[in-house]
Structure formats: C-alpha cells, structure tokens
Design an enzyme around this catalytic site. Structure first.
Site, PDB file in Angstrom:
ATOM      1  N   SER A 155     -21.824  11.176  50.854  1.00 19.21           N
ATOM      2  CA  SER A 155     -21.739  10.067  51.817  1.00 19.21           C
ATOM      3  C   SER A 155     -22.236  10.567  53.169  1.00 19.21           C
ATOM      4  O   SER A 155     -22.142  11.769  53.466  1.00 19.21           O
ATOM      5  CB  SER A 155     -20.279   9.621  51.955  1.00 19.21           C
ATOM      6  N   TYR A 169     -11.465  11.377  53.519  1.00 22.60           N
ATOM      7  CA  TYR A 169     -12.707  10.992  52.824  1.00 22.60           C
ATOM      8  C   TYR A 169     -13.894  11.846  53.292  1.00 22.60           C
ATOM      9  O   TYR A 169     -14.653  12.387  52.472  1.00 22.60           O
ATOM     10  CB  TYR A 169     -12.972   9.507  53.079  1.00 22.60           C
TER      11      TYR A 169
HETATM   12  N1  LIG Z   1     -19.124   1.749  49.304  1.00 19.93           N
HETATM   13  C1  LIG Z   1     -19.636   2.452  50.295  1.00 19.93           C
HETATM   14  O1  LIG Z   1     -19.926   1.933  51.369  1.00 19.93           O
HETATM   15  C2  LIG Z   1     -19.924   3.920  50.105  1.00 19.93           C
HETATM   16  C3  LIG Z   1     -20.649   4.611  51.096  1.00 19.93           C
HETATM   17  C4  LIG Z   1     -20.962   5.941  50.884  1.00 19.93           C
HETATM   18  C5  LIG Z   1     -20.577   6.577  49.724  1.00 19.93           C
HETATM   19  N2  LIG Z   1     -19.865   5.874  48.792  1.00 19.93           N
HETATM   20  C6  LIG Z   1     -19.510   6.596  47.569  1.00 19.93           C
HETATM   21  O2  LIG Z   1     -20.191   5.991  46.484  1.00 19.93           O
HETATM   22  C7  LIG Z   1     -19.426   6.129  45.282  1.00 19.93           C
HETATM   23  C8  LIG Z   1     -19.220   4.759  44.666  1.00 19.93           C
HETATM   24  O3  LIG Z   1     -18.594   3.934  45.603  1.00 19.93           O
HETATM   25  P1  LIG Z   1     -18.367   2.378  45.307  1.00 19.93           P
HETATM   26  O4  LIG Z   1     -18.198   1.719  46.622  1.00 19.93           O
HETATM   27  O5  LIG Z   1     -19.369   1.906  44.339  1.00 19.93           O
HETATM   28  O6  LIG Z   1     -16.935   2.449  44.619  1.00 19.93           O
HETATM   29  P2  LIG Z   1     -16.072   1.314  43.945  1.00 19.93           P
HETATM   30  O7  LIG Z   1     -16.853   0.039  43.795  1.00 19.93           O
HETATM   31  O8  LIG Z   1     -14.769   1.289  44.662  1.00 19.93           O
HETATM   32  O9  LIG Z   1     -15.841   1.926  42.487  1.00 19.93           O
HETATM   33  C9  LIG Z   1     -15.145   3.122  42.321  1.00 19.93           C
HETATM   34  C10 LIG Z   1     -15.316   3.550  40.879  1.00 19.93           C
HETATM   35  O10 LIG Z   1     -14.671   4.797  40.696  1.00 19.93           O
HETATM   36  C11 LIG Z   1     -13.762   4.684  39.589  1.00 19.93           C
HETATM   37  N3  LIG Z   1     -12.661   5.624  39.824  1.00 19.93           N
HETATM   38  C12 LIG Z   1     -11.836   5.715  40.889  1.00 19.93           C
HETATM   39  N4  LIG Z   1     -10.936   6.683  40.707  1.00 19.93           N
HETATM   40  C13 LIG Z   1     -11.206   7.239  39.485  1.00 19.93           C
HETATM   41  C14 LIG Z   1     -10.617   8.272  38.715  1.00 19.93           C
HETATM   42  N5  LIG Z   1      -9.537   8.968  39.140  1.00 19.93           N
HETATM   43  N6  LIG Z   1     -11.158   8.570  37.500  1.00 19.93           N
HETATM   44  C15 LIG Z   1     -12.244   7.894  37.050  1.00 19.93           C
HETATM   45  N7  LIG Z   1     -12.834   6.902  37.732  1.00 19.93           N
HETATM   46  C16 LIG Z   1     -12.317   6.582  38.929  1.00 19.93           C
HETATM   47  C17 LIG Z   1     -13.350   3.215  39.602  1.00 19.93           C
HETATM   48  O11 LIG Z   1     -12.882   2.732  38.352  1.00 19.93           O
HETATM   49  P3  LIG Z   1     -11.323   2.784  37.903  1.00 19.93           P
HETATM   50  O12 LIG Z   1     -10.513   2.379  39.099  1.00 19.93           O
HETATM   51  O13 LIG Z   1     -11.230   1.846  36.738  1.00 19.93           O
HETATM   52  O14 LIG Z   1     -11.074   4.195  37.491  1.00 19.93           O
HETATM   53  C18 LIG Z   1     -14.693   2.565  39.901  1.00 19.93           C
HETATM   54  O15 LIG Z   1     -15.488   2.502  38.752  1.00 19.93           O
HETATM   55  C19 LIG Z   1     -18.134   6.812  45.707  1.00 19.93           C
HETATM   56  O16 LIG Z   1     -18.256   8.202  45.526  1.00 19.93           O
HETATM   57  C20 LIG Z   1     -18.046   6.499  47.178  1.00 19.93           C
HETATM   58  O17 LIG Z   1     -17.281   7.446  47.876  1.00 19.93           O
HETATM   59  C21 LIG Z   1     -19.528   4.580  48.940  1.00 19.93           C
END
Ligand SMILES: NC(=O)c1ccc[n+]([C@@H]2O[C@H](COP(=O)([O-])OP(=O)(O)OC[C@H]3O[C@@H](n4cnc5c(N)ncnc54)[C@H](OP(=O)(O)O)[C@@H]3O)[C@@H](O)[C@H]2O)c1
Length: 264
Positions: A155, A169
C-alpha cells in the site's frame, strides 16, 4: 548467460494459458478484479478467503470467462489452514505458478490509543498471512523446479504516513514491502520472482464510506496528483505485468499504483 526472447515470446509475453494462480482475498474488491484479470489472460484461478460463499461469486465469473475456478476457504493467519489450502490446490491442479496475496485488514485508531490487540490482529493478517502464503507457494515452486511468480499487495501507506490513524496498517504494509524484497533476494536462485503492488486508496464497499465523506475525499485527493481514487481494475495491469514473462527481469520491485502520490 543470455536469455534472448524471440518475436513469438514477445507477442505472447502476457499469455497465462496453462498457468494456475492462487489469489488470496479472492472475494474482496482487489482480489476479485485480479482473479478475473488473470483469468482473462488464460489462468485457472484458486480464489481463497475465509468465507466460501463469497468466493463462489468470483468463481462463477471466472468460469463464465472459460477458465477453471476452484474456491478454497482459508484463514491466512493459521499455518495449518494455509497448508491445507495449498494442498487442495495441488491436489486439484498439480501445481501453483502464481500467487497474489490480495487479502488484508485495516483497523484504524489514533496512534497513542491504538489497542495492542488490534495492532496484533492487523500484523497477523497482513504480515504473518503474507509470509505463510508465500512460504506455502514457494515450497511447491521450489519442489517442481520451474520457478514461479509471487505478487504481494502492499500500500502507499507502507511508504508514507497519514494523519488518519494508520499506525497498525501502515506498519504492516511497510513490512510487506520489505518482505517482498527479502523473499525476492532469497528465492531468485529458484527462479521465483517476488514483487509487490502498492496501491493508493481504491473504491470498495469498505472504502466507500470514507470516499463518500466530502471532507475525507478532499484529504485523500490532496495527495493524489491524478485526482481520483483508483478502481480495483486499475490494479490488474500491474499484477498481470508482474505475473508474466513481460517482467522477466523484474524482482523485488514495489510498484506504486497510486495516481502519482509517491512522486511528490
Ligand atoms: N481498499 C483500498 O483502498 C486499499 C488501498 C491500498 C491497499 N489495499 C490493500 O489491498 C488488498 C485488498 O484490499 P481490498 O480493499 O480489496 O479488501 P476487501 O475488499 O476488504 O477484501 C479483503 C479480503 O481479504 C479476505 N481476508 C481478510 N482477512 C482474512 C484472513 N484472516 N484470512 C483469509 N482471508 C482474509 C476477505 O475475505 P474473508 O473476510 O471472507 O476472509 C476478503 O476477501 C489488501 O491487502 C489491502 O490492504 C487496499
């Protein structure tokens, strides 16, 4: 040593036919878009997360693209669960060529009051979970001797601080960035490339409340020269590049997909 490419190699450098990709967080905003993106270029997909029912939606869309999908439930913080997920993948497809660690959680609080328990939860999912999945995939890749590609998800918060409570985070994502470089350095001898995409904020159901708040939107956009949040689909090109021979000389790289945030 030379590794010359033919014109055909160049023409097919984004081709993923016959490849198997495990995508953690495969039901999430990023994980779903990445699963579909890799499938569009020919890969069969193992979307994984804890909740099987939400993975089925990703799997259904992958199958509509004519690729195989094999959703597996897994908690990335639990070594046994990760081992079992990888075993099921190998039993089904015989191998893993690509791992994308697109899972993650964010718990925010002002730094002086960040509960240690929450700090540890974030580190367990984002750091331990990334390491365990990389180890499990690399063991198969090393055993088969054909190399492989790992793309971690960091990130922009792993590079820069932010006033809005990211002490857990941001620290976890900084660790993912350095872990990427460390694994790349150690596993280059096995032809396993390890790279990272590091996005700025992108639209998902979880970020929607932040981005729909006019004040927060302004705060975030002040730091993004391109002037908009990313879309999950904005991450696909980077992952595709880092998962294919298009990036054959690239490893240990942190690719910021951040609308220029890291440039100023
Ligand atoms: N959204 C943003 O603005 C942003 C910006 C920069 C980086 N990121 C990074 O991008 C990645 C994806 O983000 P996103 O926004 O797409 O996330 P999201 O929509 O909140 O989805 C999170 C995913 O992770 C899974 N997860 C969470 N805890 C878990 C665990 N203990 N074991 C296995 N699976 C787990 C969730 O499924 P379950 O709950 O069913 O397990 C879900 O599939 C993350 O690494 C996040 O930090 C996001």
């Amino acid at each position: 040593m030379r590794a010359k490419m033919t014109l055909d190699d160049l023409k097919n450098m984004f081709d993923l036919k016959g490849k198997v990709a495990v995508v953690t967080g495969g039901s999430g905003g990023a994980g779903k878009a990445i699963s579909l993106g890799l499938a569009l270029y020919g890969a069969d997909i193992v979307p994984t997360a804890r909740t099987l029912s939400s993975l089925e939606k990703t799997a259904e869309e992958v199958r509509k693209l004519g690729r195989k999908a094999f959703p597996v439930s897994c908690d990335v913080t639990d070594p046994k669960s990760v081992e079992n997920m990888m075993k099921q993948t190998i039993d089904e497809f015989g191998k893993v060529d690509i791992l994308v660690t697109a899972h993650g959680i964010a718990l925010r609080a002002e730094a002086e009051n960040m509960p240690l328990e929450n700090f540890k939860k974030v580190m367990a999912a984002n750091v331990d979970g990334t390491l365990l999945c990389c180890q499990a995939a690399a063991k198969d890749m090393i055993k088969r001797g054909q190399g492989g590609n790992i793309v971690t998800v960091g990130s922009i918060r792993g590079l820069q601080g932010h006033p809005a409570g990211y002490s857990a985070y941001g620290t976890s994502k900084g660790a993912v960035h350095l872990m990427t470089k460390q694994l790349a350095t150690e596993w280059a001898k096995y032809k396993i490339r390890v790279n990272c995409i590091a996005p700025c904020i992108f639209w998902t159901p979880l970020t929607e409340p932040i981005l729909k708040d006019e004040n927060m939107y302004k705060i975030f956009m002040q730091r993004i020269p391109l002037g908009r949040p990313a879309e999950p689909e904005d991450l696909v090109g980077g992952v595709l590049y880092l998962s294919t021979p298009a990036s054959s000389m690239v490893t240990g790289h942190i690719m910021y997909i951040d609308g220029g945030t890291s440039a100023w």
